[in-house]
Design a protein around this motif. Structure first.
Motif, PDB file in Angstrom:
ATOM      1  N   TYR A 114     -11.400   9.055   0.503  1.00 56.85           N
ATOM      2  CA  TYR A 114     -10.512   8.662  -0.426  1.00 56.85           C
ATOM      3  C   TYR A 114      -9.215   8.745   0.229  1.00 56.85           C
ATOM      4  N   TRP A 115      -8.239   7.806  -0.087  1.00 57.46           N
ATOM      5  CA  TRP A 115      -6.994   7.903   0.572  1.00 57.46           C
ATOM      6  C   TRP A 115      -5.788   7.446  -0.280  1.00 57.46           C
ATOM      7  N   GLY A 116      -4.695   7.903  -0.513  1.00 55.24           N
ATOM      8  CA  GLY A 116      -3.587   7.309  -1.054  1.00 55.24           C
ATOM      9  C   GLY A 116      -2.912   6.141  -0.307  1.00 55.24           C
ATOM     10  N   GLN A 117      -2.052   5.748  -0.943  1.00 55.53           N
ATOM     11  CA  GLN A 117      -1.123   4.800  -0.333  1.00 55.53           C
ATOM     12  C   GLN A 117      -0.025   5.201   0.657  1.00 55.53           C
ATOM     13  N   GLY A 118       0.435   6.298   0.657  1.00 56.42           N
ATOM     14  CA  GLY A 118       1.327   6.801   1.621  1.00 56.42           C
ATOM     15  C   GLY A 118       2.532   6.886   1.182  1.00 56.42           C
ATOM     16  N   THR A 119       3.233   7.928   1.742  1.00 50.26           N
ATOM     17  CA  THR A 119       4.778   8.208   1.255  1.00 50.26           C
ATOM     18  C   THR A 119       5.392   8.256   2.636  1.00 50.26           C
ATOM     19  N   GLN A 120       6.820   7.345   2.631  1.00 48.33           N
ATOM     20  CA  GLN A 120       7.524   7.597   4.046  1.00 48.33           C
ATOM     21  C   GLN A 120       8.152   9.012   4.034  1.00 48.33           C
ATOM     22  N   VAL A 121       8.147   9.665   5.198  1.00 43.05           N
ATOM     23  CA  VAL A 121       9.194  10.779   5.434  1.00 43.05           C
ATOM     24  C   VAL A 121      10.077  10.363   6.698  1.00 43.05           C
ATOM     25  N   THR A 122      11.326  10.513   6.670  1.00 47.47           N
ATOM     26  CA  THR A 122      11.973  10.034   7.416  1.00 47.47           C
ATOM     27  C   THR A 122      12.930  11.349   7.683  1.00 47.47           C
ATOM     28  N   VAL A 123      13.031  11.847   9.206  1.00 46.60           N
ATOM     29  CA  VAL A 123      13.910  13.063   9.511  1.00 46.60           C
ATOM     30  C   VAL A 123      14.823  12.439  10.410  1.00 46.60           C
ATOM     31  N   SER A 124      15.942  12.621  10.113  1.00 41.50           N
ATOM     32  CA  SER A 124      17.151  12.302  10.926  1.00 41.50           C
ATOM     33  C   SER A 124      17.571  13.267  12.038  1.00 41.50           C
TER      34      SER A 124
END
Length: 125
Positions: A114-124
Motif C-alpha cells: 500500500y502506497w500514498g500519492q506522495g508529498t514534495q519536500v524541497t530543501v533550499s
C-alpha cells in the motif's frame, strides 16, 4: 481498499525542520508496519524509515539516522516523520507505505503493498 494520504511537505531552508503525516484508512485494514520512502528526481525510490505497529521497533536509512524520527498513533492509524537538520539532498517526493503482513525486511519497497500519492519536500541551500 486501503488509502494512505500524506501531508506536511513543502519548501524549507537547509538546517530547518518539517513534519510529515500519513493517515491510513480502509475497511478491515490491520497494520503490521508503516514506512516512509523517498524518490529524488532521476533516482530510485529509497528507504527512509519504518515502524512496526506493535511494540516500538523503528528502522532508519543510513542517510537520515540521527536527523529523522518516525512515530505512530495507533488509535488514529497515522504515522509521522519528523525531519530535522534538513539538507539539500533530502529534496524528494516522500511516500508513505504500509503493510498488513509480517515481512523479512523493512527496508525493501517490494514488501509494502500500500502506497500514498506522495508529498514534495524541497530543501533550499
Amino acid at each position: 481498499q486501503v488509502q494512505l494520504v500524506e501531508s506536511g511537505g513543502g519548501l524549507v531552508q537547509a538546517g530547518g525542520s518539517l513534519r510529515l503525516s500519513c493517515a491510513a484508512s480502509g475497511r478491515s485494514f490491520s497494520t503490521y508496519a508503516m514506512a516512509w520512502f523517498r524518490q529524488a528526481a532521476g533516482k530510485e525510490r529509497e528507504f527512509v524509515a519504518a515502524v512496526k505497529w506493535s511494540g516500538s521497533s523503528t528502522y532508519y536509512g543510513d542517510s537520515v539516522k540521527g536527523r529523522f524520527t518516525i512515530s505512530r498513533d495507533n488509535a488514529k492509524i497515522m504515522v509521522y516523520l519528523q525531519m530535522n537538520r534538513l539538507k539539500a539532498e533530502d529534496t524528494a517526493v516522500y511516500y508513505c507505505a504500509a503493510t498488513s503482513w509480517p515481512m523479512s525486511s523493512y527496508y525493501s519497497r517490494l514488501n509494502y503493498p500500500y502506497w500514498g500519492q506522495g508529498t514534495q519536500v524541497t530543501v533550499s541551500s
